[in-house]
Enzyme design. Structure first.
Site, short mmCIF file in Angstrom:
data_model
loop_
_atom_site.label_atom_id
_atom_site.label_comp_id
_atom_site.label_asym_id
_atom_site.label_seq_id
_atom_site.Cartn_x
_atom_site.Cartn_y
_atom_site.Cartn_z
CB THR A 1 -5.89 -1.20 7.83
OG1 THR A 1 -5.67 -0.40 6.84
CG2 THR A 1 -5.67 -1.05 8.80
CG ASP B 1 13.07 -9.92 -0.92
OD1 ASP B 1 13.19 -10.59 -0.76
OD2 ASP B 1 12.93 -9.17 -2.21
CB ILE B 2 16.31 -12.54 1.65
CG1 ILE B 2 16.48 -11.88 0.87
CG2 ILE B 2 15.49 -13.57 1.53
CD1 ILE B 2 18.21 -13.01 0.15
N PRO B 3 16.21 -10.64 4.16
CG PRO B 3 17.27 -11.43 6.55
CD PRO B 3 16.00 -11.56 5.03
CG ASN B 4 22.39 -9.16 0.96
OD1 ASN B 4 22.79 -8.47 1.60
ND2 ASN B 4 22.09 -9.45 -0.75
CB THR B 5 16.11 -8.54 -1.12
OG1 THR B 5 16.97 -9.58 -0.85
CG2 THR B 5 15.61 -7.55 -1.63
CG ASP C 1 3.66 3.82 2.51
OD1 ASP C 1 3.81 2.45 2.52
OD2 ASP C 1 2.24 3.89 1.72
CG LEU C 2 8.54 1.87 -1.86
CD1 LEU C 2 10.14 2.14 -2.43
CD2 LEU C 2 7.82 2.32 -2.73
CE LYS C 3 1.55 -0.05 3.69
NZ LYS C 3 1.66 1.48 2.68
CG PHE C 4 11.47 -1.86 1.38
CD1 PHE C 4 11.44 -1.97 -0.08
CD2 PHE C 4 12.27 -0.77 1.76
CE1 PHE C 4 11.93 -1.09 -0.85
CE2 PHE C 4 13.50 0.14 0.90
CZ PHE C 4 12.65 0.82 -0.06
CE LYS D 1 1.52 7.62 1.49
NZ LYS D 1 1.48 6.01 1.68
N GLY E 1 -4.83 11.57 2.34
CA GLY E 1 -4.39 11.99 0.90
C GLY E 1 -5.68 12.61 -0.09
NE ARG E 2 -8.83 8.18 -0.70
CZ ARG E 2 -9.11 6.91 -0.91
NH1 ARG E 2 -9.76 6.46 -1.39
NH2 ARG E 2 -9.23 6.38 -0.14
CG ASP F 1 -1.81 7.68 -3.11
OD1 ASP F 1 -0.53 7.28 -2.76
OD2 ASP F 1 -2.65 7.96 -1.49
O1 C5P Z 1 -7.07 8.94 0.48
P1 C5P Z 1 -6.71 8.69 1.64
O2 C5P Z 1 -6.39 9.99 3.29
O3 C5P Z 1 -7.31 7.65 2.14
O4 C5P Z 1 -4.72 7.86 1.65
C1 C5P Z 1 -4.88 6.98 2.83
C2 C5P Z 1 -2.70 7.21 2.02
O5 C5P Z 1 -2.60 5.76 3.20
C3 C5P Z 1 -2.98 6.54 1.20
O6 C5P Z 1 -1.68 6.06 0.69
C4 C5P Z 1 -3.09 4.77 1.58
O7 C5P Z 1 -2.16 3.79 0.51
C5 C5P Z 1 -2.07 4.77 3.07
N1 C5P Z 1 -2.47 3.86 3.65
C6 C5P Z 1 -4.32 3.45 4.51
N2 C5P Z 1 -4.21 2.71 5.43
C7 C5P Z 1 -3.11 2.47 5.56
C8 C5P Z 1 -2.12 2.22 5.51
C9 C5P Z 1 -1.74 2.47 4.06
O8 C5P Z 1 -4.53 4.17 4.42
N3 C5P Z 1 -3.59 1.42 7.25
#
Ligand code: C5P
Length: 237
Positions: A124, A65-69, A60-63, A33, A214-215, A11
């Site tokens: 979430t 949209d309409i099925p074709n796209t 992780d782009l979480k598409f 990711k 992540g962090r 991130d």
């Molecule tokens: O820094 P951290 O460990 O919180 O990062 C978690 C990653 O997972 C981030 O990229 C965040 O967008 C993603 N994510 C999340 N919770 C979700 C879905 C995705 O933290 N429910």
């Protein structure tokens, strides 16, 4: 191998910063990711940079949209050779079929395996109240379970699920249905804005196949050690 079940969320806003992190983490991490921020600023070059370092990409782009796209986007992602990608299950049956078919189509003739196609059930960040405002009058957990079943039914390989949802999804789907769990926190890490957290060990014990961190890793003073500490924690169990 445990190392192949840890995904680190890159991130960061630029290709340069992403490359620095991938280089630092390379000895301990195999999957990275790439989310909306990094992909929007750096584009496919970031995927190519990670692949050049012989590492895998969860796009992780979480598409949604309409099925074709969505189909075309999934085909493009498969052609990039990513390891994993995702779509919103709430896009519906036709969109999910299009995603699954297009991933297979985009992977044809490639040396690498077809990407793992995941569904996102309920974000979430959403409460029951938020769901209601969008016209869904179910409890969050019921909606998560029903969308996970729909995802499996439409040929998706798994879902992204919080630590609280792993067991409920495990019960509702087959054992091979993949669960990827973000928002996990080792006991020694700051929680940040993640509220309902589980530790990496708890997530694996509940039945997650992959965890996304992540962090706790990327903002550590020694990211590679932080990743190794998490892997060790899991290995000790
Ligand atoms: O820094 P951290 O460990 O919180 O990062 C978690 C990653 O997972 C981030 O990229 C965040 O967008 C993603 N994510 C999340 N919770 C979700 C879905 C995705 O933290 N429910």
């Amino acid at each position: 191998m445990i190392k192949d079940r840890l995904i680190v969320a890159l991130d960061v806003p630029s290709l340069k910063e992403a490359e620095k992190l991938v280089k630092t983490l390379s000895p301990a991490v195999n999957i990275f990711k790439v989310g909306k921020e990094l992909f929007t600023s750096a584009g496919p070059d970031v995927v190519k940079m990670i692949h050049a370092k012989k590492k895998k990409v969860f796009l992780d782009l979480k598409f949604h949209d309409i099925p074709n796209t969505v189909g075309s986007a999934c085909e493009a992602a498969a052609k990039l050779g990513v390891f994993m990608l995702n779509v919103h299950v709430s896009g519906g049956r036709a969109m999910l079929y299009a995603a699954a078919q297009s991933v297979a189509k985009g992977s044809r003739g490639r040396k690498t395996k077809a990407p793992i196609l995941l569904g996102v059930t309920v974000l979430t960040s959403m409460t029951e109240e938020d769901l209601k405002e969008t016209g869904v009058k179910k409890k969050v957990q019921d909606q998560v379970r029903d969308l996970a079943k729909l995802a499996q039914n439409c040929g998706l390989d798994g879902v992204v699920a919080s630590g609280q949802e792993i067991e409920l999804i495990r019960k509702a789907t087959s054992p091979s249905f993949i669960i990827v769990t973000p928002g996990v926190r080792p006991l020694w890490a700051a929680h940040g804005d993640q509220k309902r957290i589980v530790t990496p060990v708890q997530a694996m014990q509940k039945g997650a196949h992959f965890i996304v961190v992540g962090r706790p890793i990327t903002q550590s003073t020694d990211p590679c050690k932080a990743a190794r500490d998490i892997l060790e924690e899991i290995n000790r169990q």
